[in-house]
Scaffold this active site. Sequence first.
Site, PDB file in Angstrom:
ATOM      1  N   MET A 207       2.176  89.222 -33.229  1.00 45.30           N
ATOM      2  CA  MET A 207       1.299  89.279 -34.401  1.00 45.30           C
ATOM      3  C   MET A 207       1.177  87.893 -35.011  1.00 45.30           C
ATOM      4  O   MET A 207       2.183  87.263 -35.314  1.00 45.30           O
ATOM      5  CB  MET A 207       1.915  90.217 -35.432  1.00 45.30           C
ATOM      6  CG  MET A 207       0.909  91.170 -36.010  1.00 45.30           C
ATOM      7  SD  MET A 207       1.680  92.335 -37.083  1.00 45.30           S
ATOM      8  CE  MET A 207       1.788  91.433 -38.573  1.00 45.30           C
ATOM      9  N   HIS A 208      -0.039  87.409 -35.144  1.00 51.47           N
ATOM     10  CA  HIS A 208      -0.196  86.088 -35.753  1.00 51.47           C
ATOM     11  C   HIS A 208      -1.492  85.916 -36.522  1.00 51.47           C
ATOM     12  O   HIS A 208      -1.709  84.914 -37.179  1.00 51.47           O
ATOM     13  CB  HIS A 208      -0.130  84.997 -34.672  1.00 51.47           C
ATOM     14  CG  HIS A 208      -1.353  84.959 -33.810  1.00 51.47           C
ATOM     15  ND1 HIS A 208      -1.512  85.761 -32.715  1.00 51.47           N
ATOM     16  CD2 HIS A 208      -2.490  84.227 -33.901  1.00 51.47           C
ATOM     17  CE1 HIS A 208      -2.680  85.511 -32.152  1.00 51.47           C
ATOM     18  NE2 HIS A 208      -3.311  84.590 -32.857  1.00 51.47           N
ATOM     19  N   ARG A 209      -2.397  86.885 -36.408  1.00 55.91           N
ATOM     20  CA  ARG A 209      -3.733  86.760 -37.016  1.00 55.91           C
ATOM     21  C   ARG A 209      -3.600  86.584 -38.522  1.00 55.91           C
ATOM     22  O   ARG A 209      -2.874  87.336 -39.185  1.00 55.91           O
ATOM     23  CB  ARG A 209      -4.455  88.061 -36.678  1.00 55.91           C
ATOM     24  CG  ARG A 209      -5.905  88.135 -36.865  1.00 55.91           C
ATOM     25  CD  ARG A 209      -6.768  87.403 -35.916  1.00 55.91           C
ATOM     26  NE  ARG A 209      -6.372  87.394 -34.530  1.00 55.91           N
ATOM     27  CZ  ARG A 209      -6.756  86.458 -33.677  1.00 55.91           C
ATOM     28  NH1 ARG A 209      -7.507  85.452 -34.073  1.00 55.91           N
ATOM     29  NH2 ARG A 209      -6.397  86.507 -32.420  1.00 55.91           N
ATOM     30  N   ASP A 286      -2.196  91.616 -32.231  1.00 57.50           N
ATOM     31  CA  ASP A 286      -3.505  91.340 -32.833  1.00 57.50           C
ATOM     32  C   ASP A 286      -4.166  90.147 -32.137  1.00 57.50           C
ATOM     33  O   ASP A 286      -5.069  89.518 -32.666  1.00 57.50           O
ATOM     34  CB  ASP A 286      -3.379  91.115 -34.347  1.00 57.50           C
ATOM     35  CG  ASP A 286      -2.446  89.975 -34.705  1.00 57.50           C
ATOM     36  OD1 ASP A 286      -2.031  89.221 -33.800  1.00 57.50           O
ATOM     37  OD2 ASP A 286      -2.134  89.827 -35.902  1.00 57.50           O
TER      38      ASP A 286
END
Length: 367
Positions: A207-209, A286
């Site tokens: 997850m990094h968005r 994501d």
Amino acid sequence: MKKKIISVVGARPNFLKLAPLHEEFSKYPQTFQSLVVHTGQHYDYVMSDVFFRDLDLPKPDFHLEVGSANHSIQTAKVMTSFESVIQQSRPDLVIVFGDVNSTLACALVCAKNRIPLAHVEAGLRSFDQKMPEEINRLLTDQVSDFLFVTEKAGMDNLLKEGIAEKKCFLVGNIMLDTINHSWDKILVSKILQQLNLRSKEYILMTMHRAGNVDSPKKLSQLIEIVRKITRLKPVLFPLHPRTSKNLKNLGLYDELKQIDRLRLVDPLGYLDFLCAAKDAIGVISDSGGLQSETTFLNVPCLTLREVTEQPITIELGTNTLAGFNADSILKWLKKVLDGETGKSMAIPLWDGKTSERIVGILRNSQW
Ligand code: UD1
């Protein structure tokens, strides 16, 4: 006379896309001189150098070392430094990849300096302008001369936006070329043994968005979501620096780290990551790129977003969309564990020959 081509990379997903194209150019040394600019948007060993090593990429010819900053400053710094590079080296063509800030910054510099521009992965649209990537895609495509498109929906989007058809080329997804080129090395990665995980017995999560990890509410929910998933299966979670930094700032990092059956690790290199994705029961993420990689690997993928810029990964691939919501994630996971998610089908032109097509088009066009 040889044509001088500068390919620009800045962030992790760009490095993957450069590898097969640079190799393809090297087959025509009489025709092309292929140079590489690294903007330095990503700079940590785990976000940058390891990809150059894993993918046998050459040392960049120019390194702009712009580093991290807010969007305007980062974009402006890339523009200023890149303009010096092109004024010094006068390329015949610049190639940019994907949708990161470095992509747009260099595209604008080319437009203002009248340097022909090619965009690899053109035409993708999430139709969500809150995503910084969507702005980068829209504007880059407007000023590109060669638009290399991954899927049919991308061609339709470009034509609707009034871009001349003769500039748009449906060439397929270059990330599949990268997987094909690296497949033998992916197969011998020892990452599962190193992390004490067994094939098809864990979930891979990333997850990094910005829309997810810059939200304190979503990061608190993340802890609960991971706790629930790990009750069903172990989770491998390589943590992006943006996510790690935000969790630490909110005092949530230690809580996450202590969750039983969670392997919280630094970002993995390309070969280890693809090996971990290939052997996962399913992937929850994501990411943009993972949607197509999981489709290739035939591993179920749950994308934690309301929209995707790659609809074909849902129509023909293994991708499912879910907002950031524990119930829908667990519902999907149950289906995966019961073997109820579908298999991916062959996607036209996702055949590992995209770089060959791109270079073929460039060899046979006037520019
Ligand atoms: C960028 C891209 C995103 C892509 C992602 C892949 C934009 C707008 N976003 O997001 O589309 O999916 O890369 O990773 O271009 N940081 C480090 N070390 C690094 C790089 C970043 O610690 O090597 C930290 C910094 O605190 C930085 C933050 O991560 O402020 C965000 O980095 P940035 O490049 O701005 O955006 P990403 O979130 O990585």
